[in-house]
Design a protein around this motif. Structure first.
Motif, mmCIF file in Angstrom:
data_model
loop_
_atom_site.group_PDB
_atom_site.id
_atom_site.type_symbol
_atom_site.label_atom_id
_atom_site.label_comp_id
_atom_site.label_asym_id
_atom_site.label_seq_id
_atom_site.Cartn_x
_atom_site.Cartn_y
_atom_site.Cartn_z
ATOM 1 N N TYR A 237 -19.290 -41.996 38.621
ATOM 2 C CA TYR A 237 -19.144 -42.132 37.170
ATOM 3 C C TYR A 237 -19.011 -40.760 36.513
ATOM 4 C CZ TYR A 237 -21.634 -42.008 32.654
ATOM 5 O OH TYR A 237 -22.050 -41.728 31.378
ATOM 6 N N GLN A 238 -19.832 -39.808 36.954
ATOM 7 C CA GLN A 238 -19.764 -38.459 36.409
ATOM 8 C C GLN A 238 -18.468 -37.758 36.804
ATOM 9 O OE1 GLN A 238 -21.624 -37.325 34.148
ATOM 10 N NE2 GLN A 238 -23.784 -37.140 34.660
ATOM 11 N N LEU A 239 -18.004 -38.035 38.023
ATOM 12 C CA LEU A 239 -16.766 -37.406 38.493
ATOM 13 C C LEU A 239 -15.566 -37.885 37.674
ATOM 14 C CD1 LEU A 239 -15.595 -35.475 40.577
ATOM 15 C CD2 LEU A 239 -15.326 -37.411 42.143
ATOM 16 N N VAL A 240 -15.525 -39.169 37.376
ATOM 17 C CA VAL A 240 -14.454 -39.694 36.522
ATOM 18 C C VAL A 240 -14.505 -39.035 35.153
ATOM 19 C CG1 VAL A 240 -13.573 -41.749 35.359
ATOM 20 C CG2 VAL A 240 -14.314 -41.898 37.736
ATOM 21 N N LEU A 241 -15.709 -38.844 34.623
ATOM 22 C CA LEU A 241 -15.867 -38.186 33.326
ATOM 23 C C LEU A 241 -15.315 -36.766 33.357
ATOM 24 C CD1 LEU A 241 -17.131 -37.868 30.464
ATOM 25 C CD2 LEU A 241 -19.239 -37.174 31.624
ATOM 26 N N VAL A 242 -15.696 -35.999 34.377
ATOM 27 C CA VAL A 242 -15.282 -34.596 34.455
ATOM 28 C C VAL A 242 -13.775 -34.484 34.636
ATOM 29 C CG1 VAL A 242 -15.446 -32.509 35.853
ATOM 30 C CG2 VAL A 242 -17.513 -33.795 35.305
ATOM 31 N N LEU A 243 -13.215 -35.305 35.529
ATOM 32 C CA LEU A 243 -11.790 -35.199 35.824
ATOM 33 C C LEU A 243 -10.924 -35.688 34.669
ATOM 34 C CD1 LEU A 243 -11.752 -36.371 39.555
ATOM 35 C CD2 LEU A 243 -11.621 -34.035 38.685
ATOM 36 N N SER A 244 -11.321 -36.791 34.053
ATOM 37 C CA SER A 244 -10.484 -37.373 33.002
ATOM 38 C C SER A 244 -10.642 -36.665 31.664
ATOM 39 C CB SER A 244 -10.806 -38.864 32.831
ATOM 40 O OG SER A 244 -12.147 -39.040 32.393
ATOM 41 N N SER A 248 -8.597 -32.462 32.230
ATOM 42 C CA SER A 248 -7.415 -32.649 31.385
ATOM 43 C C SER A 248 -7.444 -31.721 30.177
ATOM 44 C CB SER A 248 -7.329 -34.106 30.925
ATOM 45 O OG SER A 248 -7.203 -34.977 32.033
ATOM 46 N N ALA A 249 -8.626 -31.533 29.586
ATOM 47 C CA ALA A 249 -8.732 -30.665 28.420
ATOM 48 C C ALA A 249 -8.393 -29.220 28.778
ATOM 49 C CB ALA A 249 -10.143 -30.745 27.831
ATOM 50 N N ILE A 250 -8.870 -28.762 29.938
ATOM 51 C CA ILE A 250 -8.599 -27.378 30.357
ATOM 52 C C ILE A 250 -7.101 -27.164 30.576
ATOM 53 C CG2 ILE A 250 -8.931 -25.717 32.225
ATOM 54 C CD1 ILE A 250 -11.760 -26.830 32.555
ATOM 55 N N ILE A 251 -6.461 -28.104 31.288
ATOM 56 C CA ILE A 251 -5.022 -27.975 31.541
ATOM 57 C C ILE A 251 -4.235 -28.010 30.243
ATOM 58 C CG2 ILE A 251 -3.026 -29.079 32.638
ATOM 59 C CD1 ILE A 251 -4.859 -29.997 34.867
ATOM 60 N N GLN A 277 -1.605 -35.516 34.544
ATOM 61 C CA GLN A 277 -1.447 -36.919 34.930
ATOM 62 C C GLN A 277 -1.241 -37.081 36.432
ATOM 63 O OE1 GLN A 277 1.797 -37.423 32.313
ATOM 64 N NE2 GLN A 277 0.538 -37.923 30.534
ATOM 65 N N GLN A 278 -0.470 -36.207 37.026
ATOM 66 C CA GLN A 278 -0.241 -36.298 38.469
ATOM 67 C C GLN A 278 -1.522 -36.054 39.248
ATOM 68 O OE1 GLN A 278 2.986 -33.497 38.978
ATOM 69 N NE2 GLN A 278 4.551 -35.053 38.669
ATOM 70 N N LEU A 279 -2.319 -35.092 38.799
ATOM 71 C CA LEU A 279 -3.612 -34.855 39.444
ATOM 72 C C LEU A 279 -4.531 -36.064 39.295
ATOM 73 C CD1 LEU A 279 -4.373 -31.138 38.493
ATOM 74 C CD2 LEU A 279 -3.973 -32.040 40.792
ATOM 75 N N LEU A 280 -4.545 -36.648 38.092
ATOM 76 C CA LEU A 280 -5.422 -37.788 37.840
ATOM 77 C C LEU A 280 -5.053 -38.989 38.705
ATOM 78 C CD1 LEU A 280 -6.001 -37.739 33.971
ATOM 79 C CD2 LEU A 280 -7.703 -37.425 35.772
#
Length: 324
Positions: A237-244, A248-251, A277-280
């Motif tokens: 759950y935390q990993l989805v939060l960080v990645l999404s 995304s915000a940093i990129i 998006q491709q990374l996600l």
């Protein structure tokens, strides 16, 4: 030399339409887009199969929460795939993913309570214990905060803290779309007069407030629910939060500052969205498979009351002070 250098018009233009992307794909692009689309499709098919399993095997009170939490990765992956093929829809696909995850935050809190047996069972098992509120993301640096008794009121406040984000995120998303249609909302507009500079920080504060009750409940129940693999579930759950959200915000910030080069037909900002998006898609595909293994199990009743680590420490410290 710099004065005579020309800039490709596509670097200053809107993101390309879908047909332009299809017509300009080379062999590598065709393979990449095909593989990522295949991953997004498999993620959604795995989720649909998992929903069928949950519908048949899981007790009724847990079905809704588990289905919502399981859907975080495949929904975000599918929306990212849609945004990859239709770049001009990126704002809407990102908002859809963010709204869904806002609901998942609340549903994960509900899921932990339902794993114990529901509100009444949770209050019976932990009614004499206390909650440690000095945890992230709000108060991890404040260990001096008092422990809060577990009552119906405190449980309601925890749920309200997460539910407000699920509700207000949808409200602010609808408001953002309405402002966008009127020409008043632009994600890249950082001027003080722009709507984005006011809405996005507000949503950030609401996000932090919503994550806090989930962290409090997890710290209290992590020992009780250890047999149900709550720690790796919380990690996913935390990993989805960080990645999404964070990734995304940093990129996107790097793209807005021009750190990501323009590659026609993509402008710097559109290429940043594309990379995100491709990374996600790849990351959510992996998380979908891991999540399936964690939630596909027999849902047997929990054993009788087990001591909670935090409350055990409180009792021991109190006894030691009495002896002294």
């Amino acid at each position: 030399m710099d004065e005579n250098r020309t800039i490709d018009p596509s670097c200053m233009d809107q993101p390309p339409v879908a047909i332009d992307i299809i017509l300009q794909l080379d062999i590598f692009g065709i393979i990449l887009y095909s593989v990522l689309t295949f991953m997004a499709t498999i993620s959604m098919l795995v989720y649909i199969e998992e929903c069928w399993y949950i519908y048949q095997k899981v007790p009724a009170q847990k079905k809704s929460a588990i289905i919502w939490v399981n859907g975080a990765a495949p929904v975000i992956g599918t929306m990212s795939c849609l945004g990859m093929w239709i770049p001009r829809a990126t704002m809407f696909t990102d908002m859809t993913s963010a709204c869904y995850f806002a609901i998942v935050v609340f549903k994960f809190l509900v899921l932990m309570i339902e794993e114990v047996g529901g509100d009444e069972a949770f209050l019976q098992r932990a009614g004499k214990n206390k909650l440690r509120i000095s945890t992230g993301p709000c108060c991890c640096c404040c260990p001096c905060l008092p422990h809060v008794p577990i009552t119906r009121r405190s449980l309601f406040l925890l749920k309200l803290g997460s539910f407000q984000f699920a509700l207000l995120k949808v409200v602010f998303t609808v408001l953002s779309i309405a402002l966008w249609t009127n020409g008043n909302f632009e994600m890249a507009d950082m001027r003080i007069t722009g709507a984005s500079i006011w809405i996005n920080p507000g949503l950030g504060v609401l996000t932090i407030i919503a994550l806090w009750p989930v962290a409090i409940m997890f710290m209290h129940l992590r020992t009780t629910l250890r047999s149900l693999k709550i720690i790796p579930k919380y990690a996913m759950y935390q990993l989805v939060l960080v990645l999404s959200q964070l990734q995304s915000a940093i990129i996107n910030i790097l793209a807005l500052r021009g750190a990501i080069a323009c590659t026609p037909p993509y402008s710097s900002r559109a290429r940043g969205y594309l990379m995100s998006q491709q990374l996600l898609i790849l990351e959510m595909f992996v998380i979908t498979l891991v999540t399936r293994m964690l939630y596909r199990r027999q849902y047997d009743p929990l054993p009788e009351n087990e001591p909670n680590d935090e409350n055990t420490k409180i009792i021991l410290s109190a006894e030691n002070s009495d002896v002294a």
